[in-house]
Enzyme design. Structure first.
Site: not given
Lengths: 474, 112
Positions: A396-399, A437
């Site tokens: 999720n957060d990494v994209v 996050s």
């Protein structure tokens, strides 16, 4: 006697050489396996050679030597046997907490050496005592801190514990511990000295707990890496106290290598170490609630699989959700079917995918994915623009493109995978929940993005079935 | 026993070892970060040698108990660190076959 002393000293020299050489070999994937074996031989050798010390013990210990050797062998068998069994049997997803646990044990051993040096009958100079106290402080903090980190990663302690004025309390505990350490040195071998030493070690353990409690689970890998460096430093310092150069070298090498690893990890998450230790992530996130109001599109696993089967290039972005669902094996089965159909498939790994840098690589490797299909962020980020499909699984957060555009986002500035640039995106996800996050992800509302809701394992099974069905019908 | 000279030599050892550690790690691909953390975790298990030395020289029950604990924890660090690192690294094997070449028209998908 002098020959014996030389044998013990030289065994340490050979061992530290093998350990450092092994560590060097571990830093390339081609030689890594032989690296740990080399280091293993070095360790076995030095532990075996340390038994030569029993012929040169102090006069006070000579009457106890038989009991001591028996205790040593018993301790080696119990500690080694338990850890060996645990390390063999634990699941690959649980590796980070195992590293934390074993690291804590090393810190505890360094603290034990320090306790003996500080309370034992052997006379020690003031300089050495100060080094002992420093090593004991760091080792104890590493022990208790690693145990908290282990409990958090193992899901035994879910919420970061925070309260007002926490930083002040932590600072007071730390300063008091330092004072107790100095008092223990001042009262060395005098009445009250033993009590001071005891209180000092209790304070040091408390420091490690206080320091780790407020840190959230997402930051634990950085913290474990930091404690790994701590233990190395403590071992190096105790090596000085014990006059064992091998411990000094191995400990300090790990101390600096671990510090560098910690910095590299923190950088991969776009955070500084002081940021991890002293600020509370997630608190900022609550304000960024106003996201795009559109609904995300959703698509069936079968449709998504068909699109990928007839694409020419697919990049897969795996995240921790994949590992939680234990779906790596199923994913690779799906990938092999796509490859058989002529699709060019690559894996794109964000530096902090999984729970630690490189953790996702290990998890994919476990499923049998060859490492030359796996690409680092820098190597693959420019290829997303020419890619037909990007398949995001449990990430999720990494994209999250907000990291590039939205200055108010708490993850602003974090390097991300440019999955949003692909022509078509599929996101396999349980629901519309947020990432670690706790930030909303506008990627899911993009026009070229479709959600495939469901458990990764179940969705991938459906996809495998679909592609197999296509193969037989054509 | 410990003179000013040996103290200074100790500082030299610490300095050179710190540079060594930095150099060994500095150019590592990120895929190896976790195995390397585990590997360096194994390396500091050498503390078990210090704990063994302390236990061999123990002359009171208290020292024996603490030494026993130290050796036990250190042995756990060594064996656990080795096993975990070995398991992780055993998985890094290159593919036996060359990766499938990129081909095939997306529309027709013609394959027998």
């Amino acid at each position: 006697m002098i020959v014996l002393a030389y044998c013990v000293a030289l065994s340490g020299l050979i061992a530290s050489g093998l350990l450092v050489y092994g560590l060097k070999r571990m830093s390339s994937p081609v030689t890594a396996v032989s690296g740990i074996v080399t280091a293993g031989w070095g360790m076995l050798f030095v532990v075996a050679a340390s038994f030569l010390q029993i012929f040169g013990v102090s006069d006070a210990a000579r009457p106890h030597i038989v009991v001591n050797v028996f205790l040593a062998i018993l301790a080696l068998v119990i500690g080694g046997g338990w850890a060996g069994w645990k390390g063999r049997s634990v699941a690959m997803t649980a590796m980070p907490q195992m590293v934390a646990l074993f690291n804590g044990m090393g810190g505890g051993a360094a603290a034990a050496v320090s306790v003996i040096a500080l309370t034992g009958p052997t006379d020690t100079g003031i300089g050495q005592l100060l080094v002992t106290v420093a090593g004991g402080l760091i080792g104890s903090m590493s022990l208790s801190g690693s145990l908290i980190a282990w409990a958090k990663l193992d899901g035994r302690m879910n919420r970061p514990l925070r309260f007002g004025g926490q930083r002040i309390v932590n600072a007071v505990v730390f300063v008091l511990t330092l004072v107790l350490g100095v008092l223990a040195v001042a009262q060395y071998h005098q009445p009250g000295g033993g009590l001071m030493a005891l209180l000092f070690f209790a304070g040091a353990l408390l420091c490690g707990i206080c320091m780790t409690l407020p840190i959230g689970g997402a930051d634990m890998p950085v913290v474990i890496s930091l404690y790994n460096a701590f233990t190395g430093l403590a071992v190096g310092l105790e090596g000085y106290v014990m006059a064992e150069p091998a411990l000094m070298i191995a400990g300090m090498v790990v101390g600096s290598a671990g510090t560098l690893l910690t910095v590299m990890m923190a950088r991969g998450m776009n955070r500084s170490i002081s940021n991890v230790l002293f600020s509370n992530f997630g608190e900022v996130a609550a304000t960024a609630a106003a996201g795009p109001q559109k609904d995300a599109k959703s698509v069936s696993p079968g449709d998504a699989a068909t699109t990928m089967r007839y694409a020419s290039t697919v990049i897969i972005v795996p995240g921790y959700g994949l590992a939680v669902a234990q779906a790596q094996g199923k994913l690779y089965e799906f990938v092999k079917l796509l490859q058989a159909a002529g699709v060019d498939v690559k894996f794109a790994i964000h530096p902090v995918a999984g729970r630690m840098p490189g953790h996702m690589n290990v998890l994919l490797a476990e499923a049998g994915v060859p490492y030359d299909m796996i690409y680092d962020m820098e190597d693959i980020n420019d290829s997303f623009g020419d890619t037909d499909v990007a398949l995001i699984i449990g990430a999720n957060d990494v994209v999250n493109p907000s990291a590039r555009t939205d200055k108010s986002s708490p993850i602003y500035g974090m390097p991300i995978l440019n999955a949003d640039k692909a022509r078509q995106l599929f996101v396999i996800k349980r629901g519309m929940g947020m990432g670690y996050s706790a930030v909303q992800n506008p990627l899911f509302f993009q026009d070229n993005c479709a959600m495939v809701f469901g458990d990764a394992q179940a969705v991938l099974s459906k996809m495998v079935e679909t592609v197999k069905g296509l193969a037989t019908s054509s | 026993m410990i003179t000013a000279m040996t103290f200074v030599i100790a500082l030299y050892i610490f300095m050179l070892a710190a540079f060594t550690g930095y150099e060994v790690i500095s150019r590592v691909p990120s895929i190896l970060h976790t195995p390397l953390m585990s590997g360096s975790n194994f390396v500091h298990g050498i503390v078990v040698v210090g704990a063994l030395g302390a236990l061999f020289n123990a002359s009171s029950v208290l020292e024996q108990v603490i030494g026993f604990l130290g050796v036990m924890l250190g042995a756990g660090n060594v064996v656990g660190g080795y096993v975990v690192t070995d398991r992780m690294l055993a998985m890094f094997k290159p593919s036996t076959k060359p990766a499938a070449p990129a081909q095939g028209m997306p529309v027709t998908g013609a394959r027998s």
